[in-house]
Design an enzyme around this catalytic site. Structure first.
Site, PDB file in Angstrom:
ATOM      1  N   ARG A  32       0.827  -1.218   0.000  1.00  0.00           N
ATOM      2  CA  ARG A  32       0.000   0.000   0.000  1.00  0.00           C
ATOM      3  C   ARG A  32       0.855   1.258   0.000  1.00  0.00           C
ATOM      4  NH1 ARG A  32      -2.654  -4.380   1.702  1.00  0.00           N
ATOM      5  NH2 ARG A  32      -4.933  -4.442   1.810  1.00  0.00           N
ATOM      6  N   GLY A 100      -1.242 -12.092  -4.863  1.00  0.00           N
ATOM      7  CA  GLY A 100      -2.676 -11.843  -4.974  1.00  0.00           C
ATOM      8  C   GLY A 100      -3.015 -10.405  -4.619  1.00  0.00           C
ATOM      9  N   ASP A 321      -3.898 -15.457   7.485  1.00  0.00           N
ATOM     10  CA  ASP A 321      -2.653 -15.986   6.904  1.00  0.00           C
ATOM     11  C   ASP A 321      -1.886 -16.879   7.874  1.00  0.00           C
ATOM     12  OD1 ASP A 321      -3.146 -14.716   4.518  1.00  0.00           O
ATOM     13  OD2 ASP A 321      -1.997 -12.922   5.042  1.00  0.00           O
ATOM     14  N   ARG A 352      -4.719 -24.263   1.411  1.00  0.00           N
ATOM     15  CA  ARG A 352      -3.916 -24.427   2.634  1.00  0.00           C
ATOM     16  C   ARG A 352      -4.509 -25.463   3.588  1.00  0.00           C
ATOM     17  NH1 ARG A 352      -1.844 -18.135   3.425  1.00  0.00           N
ATOM     18  NH2 ARG A 352      -0.087 -18.380   1.987  1.00  0.00           N
TER      19      ARG A 352
HETATM   20  C1  S3P Z   1      -4.134  -9.192   2.117  1.00  0.00           C
HETATM   21  C2  S3P Z   1      -5.374  -9.677   2.409  1.00  0.00           C
HETATM   22  C3  S3P Z   1      -5.658 -11.095   2.699  1.00  0.00           C
HETATM   23  C4  S3P Z   1      -4.383 -11.862   2.997  1.00  0.00           C
HETATM   24  C5  S3P Z   1      -3.269 -11.533   2.050  1.00  0.00           C
HETATM   25  C6  S3P Z   1      -2.946 -10.053   2.098  1.00  0.00           C
HETATM   26  C7  S3P Z   1      -3.981  -7.749   1.857  1.00  0.00           C
HETATM   27  O1  S3P Z   1      -6.273 -11.690   1.593  1.00  0.00           O
HETATM   28  O2  S3P Z   1      -4.638 -13.259   2.979  1.00  0.00           O
HETATM   29  O3  S3P Z   1      -2.109 -12.279   2.375  1.00  0.00           O
HETATM   30  O4  S3P Z   1      -2.844  -7.245   1.892  1.00  0.00           O
HETATM   31  O5  S3P Z   1      -4.994  -7.083   1.606  1.00  0.00           O
HETATM   32  P1  S3P Z   1      -7.879 -11.640   1.402  1.00  0.00           P
HETATM   33  O6  S3P Z   1      -8.257 -10.231   1.237  1.00  0.00           O
HETATM   34  O7  S3P Z   1      -8.149 -12.431   0.174  1.00  0.00           O
HETATM   35  O8  S3P Z   1      -8.446 -12.292   2.633  1.00  0.00           O
END
Ligand code: S3P
Length: 436
Positions: A32, A100, A321, A352
Site C-alpha cells: 500500500r 494476490g 494468513d 492451505r
Molecule cells: C491481504 C489480504 C488477505 C491476505 C493476504 C494479504 C492484503 O487476503 O490473505 O495475504 O494485503 O490485503 P484476502 O483479502 O483475500 O483475505
C-alpha cells in the site's frame, strides 16, 4: 515452471530457542505504501519496506506506469508521486508474480485509470479467483476481461468512466475491500463497501494518512472520490504474519524464550496472538506504541504447554494468513482443535487446508479436513520426514517450525517460495536454533 529452481532445506530439531529477533516489514502495508505513494502529490519515504518478491512485483508495476521509485537504504524507498491522474499506460503486461494483493488491488486501481492494461502472474496466481474483484468493479462500469469468464488472469482492463458503488461483499476480504476503495478514488461521489466480518484495515488507515476522506463504520467503510493525496513518511512495522512463525516456534520448543521486536499488532491482524493465548501460550506484549498510524509492540514468547480450542467466526479473518502455523501449534497441543468458517484458506497461494493436512500427516499429526477447516488432535511430538511446500511460502515456513520440535530432521522440498514474503527466513531460523 516455478520461478525458483527447486530448493530444499533440512531442518533439525532445536535444543532450545533463545534471544531477540526482528522480522521483515509488513507485506500488506509495504504494497500500500507504493500504491498510495505513487498516487500522491510529492515525495513519499518508506522505511521498513519489505524487499520480498511480492512487493517487488508492485514496485515494478508502478515503475512501468512512469513512477520514479528509488531505493535509499536496505529497506528504505523514496517514491516521487504522480497524483491520482498521473499514471501512464504501461507498454507491456504487468507481472504480479505470486502476489494476490498486487493483482487484486491493482485491478481496482487500474479500473479507474483512463488507459489499457493487462495483469498476469505465476502459475499459482493464474489459478486464483478474480471474480470477487471483477464483479463489483464491473458493477462500477469497469471493462475487465479474463480467462474463465473473467475469473482468472491474465486480466485485461480498459479503465475509466466508473461510477461510485455501494457494495455488500459476500467475503471478508481486504483485497476486495481495497480494490473497490482504490477504484472509488477515481470517481466523484461516495463509494461504500460492507463486509461480513472486518478484514484488515491497512488501506483505510493509510488512505486517511495520505489525506483521503475515508469513513469506517460498523460493518463497512466509505470513501469520497477525487481526493488530493499528499506524500507521507511511512514507517512499516514488522509483519505479524512473519512473526507468527517465531511465536509458534517459541511456544512449542522446550526451554525457548524469544523476544520479537517491532511487530505490527493492528487489531484486524492480531487474531494469532489471541488464538495462541487462548491455547495457553505465554505471549506478552511489551512497549505497545504507535507508528505511522499502526499499533506496534515487542512480543515476548515462552515455551508453553498448549491446549486445543475452537476457532471460528470473526477470529478467522483476523488470523487468515496464520492458519498453516496455527495448525502446527494445534498438532502439538493437548486435546482437539477445531478450525471452522475458514473456507477462504482453500483459495490462498495454494489450498492451505489440503496442503497442511497432507504434510502434517506425513509428520505423524492427526488431522482431518472439513470443507471449511480442519479437526486436529494433538500429539506429544511430531516425527521427522520428507515434506513439500506446495510452492506456498507460508506452508514452507510452517513446516520448518514443525521441524524444530520433531523427533527427527525434516526435509522440506520447494523452499525458494519463502522469498515472496520473508527473505532471510532460513538463515534466521538456522541462526536461532544454532545459537540456542
Ligand atoms: C491481504 C489480504 C488477505 C491476505 C493476504 C494479504 C492484503 O487476503 O490473505 O495475504 O494485503 O490485503 P484476502 O483479502 O483475500 O483475505
Amino acid at each position: 515452471m516455478s520461478k525458483h529452481p527447486l530448493q530444499n532445506k533440512t531442518i533439525k530439531p532445536a535444543e532450545s530457542l533463545r534471544g531477540e529477533i526482528i522480522v521483515p516489514g509488513d507485506k500488506s502495508i509495504s504494497h500500500r505504501s507504493i500504491m498510495l505513494g505513487s498516487l500522491a502529490e510529492g515525495k513519499t519515504t518508506v522505511n521498513g519496506f519489505l524487499m520480498g518478491e511480492d512487493n517487488l512485483s508492485t514496485w515494478k508495476a508502478f515503475e512501468a506506469m512512469g513512477v520514479e521509485i528509488h531505493q535509499t537504504g536496505p529497506d528504505a524507498l523514496e517514491i516521487t508521486g504522480v497524483g491520482i491522474d498521473g499514471l501512464k499506460e504501461p507498454g507491456d503486461v504487468l507481472d504480479c508474480g505470486n502476489s494476490g494483493t498486487t493483482m487484486r488491488l491493482m485491478t481496482g486501481l487500474l479500473a479507474g485509470q483512463n488507459f489499457f492494461s493487462v495483469l498476469t502472474g505465476d502459475r499459482y496466481l493464474r489459478k486464483r479467483p478474480m471474480k470477487r474483484v471483477v464483479t463489483p468493479l464491473t458493477a462500477m462500469g469497469a471493462k475487465i476481461s479474463g480467462r474463465d469468464g473473467g475469473d482468472k488472469a491474465p486480466l485485461a482492463i480498459q479503465g475509466g468512466g466508473l461510477k461510485p458503488i455501494n457494495y455488500a461483499s459476500p467475503v471478508a476480504s481486504a483485497q476486495v475491500k481495497s480494490a473497490i476503495l482504490l477504484a472509488g478514488l477515481s470517481v466523484e461521489g461516495e463509494t461504500t463497501v460492507t463486509e461480513p466480518h472486518l478484514s484488515r484495515d491497512h488501506s483505510e488507515r493509510m488512505l486517511a494518512a495520505f489525506g483521503a476522506d475515508v469513513r469506517p463504520f460498523e460493518g463497512g467503510v466509505s470513501i469520497t472520490g477525487r481526493p488530493q493525496l499528499t506524500g507521507q513518511d511511512v514507517s512499516v512495522p514488522g509483519d505479524i504474519s512473519s512473526a507468527a512463525f517465531f511465536m509458534v516456534a517459541g511456544l512449542v520448543t522446550p526451554g525457548a524464550e524469544l523476544l520479537i521486536r517491532n511487530v505490527g499488532i493492528n487489531p484486524t491482524r492480531s487474531g494469532v496472538i489471541d488464538i495462541l493465548q487462548a491455547m495457553g501460550g505465554q505471549l506478552q506484549l511489551q512497549d505497545v506504541r504507535e507508528q505511522s498510524g499502526e499499533p506496534v509492540a515487542d512480543i515476548l514468547v515462552r515455551h508453553s504447554q498448549l491446549k486445543g480450542i475452537d476457532i471460528h467466526g470473526d477470529m478467522v479473518p483476523r488470523a487468515i494468513d496464520e492458519f498453516p502455523v496455527i495448525s502446527v501449534a494445534a498438532a502439538l497441543a493437548e486435546g482437539q482443535t477445531i478450525i471452522r468458517d475458514a473456507e477462504e484458506l482453500r483459495v490462498k497461494e495454494t489450498d492451505r487446508i489440503d496442503a497442511m493436512i497432507s504434510e502434517l500427516t506425513k509428520l505423524g499429526a492427526k488431522v482431518e479436513g472439513r470443507p471449511d477447516g480442519m479437526l486436529i488432535d494433538g500429539v506429544e511430538q511430531l516425527e521427522g520426514g520428507q515434506v513439500t511446500s506446495h510452492g506456498d511460502h507460508r506452508i514452507a515456513m510452517s513446516l520448518a517450525v514443525a521441524a524444530l520440535s520433531s523427533r527427527g530432521e525434516v526435509n522440506i522440498n520447494d523452499t525458494g517460495c519463502t522469498e515472496t514474503s520473508f527473505p532471510g527466513f532460513w538463515e534466521l531460523i538456522e541462526k536461532m536454533s544454532a545459537e540456542s
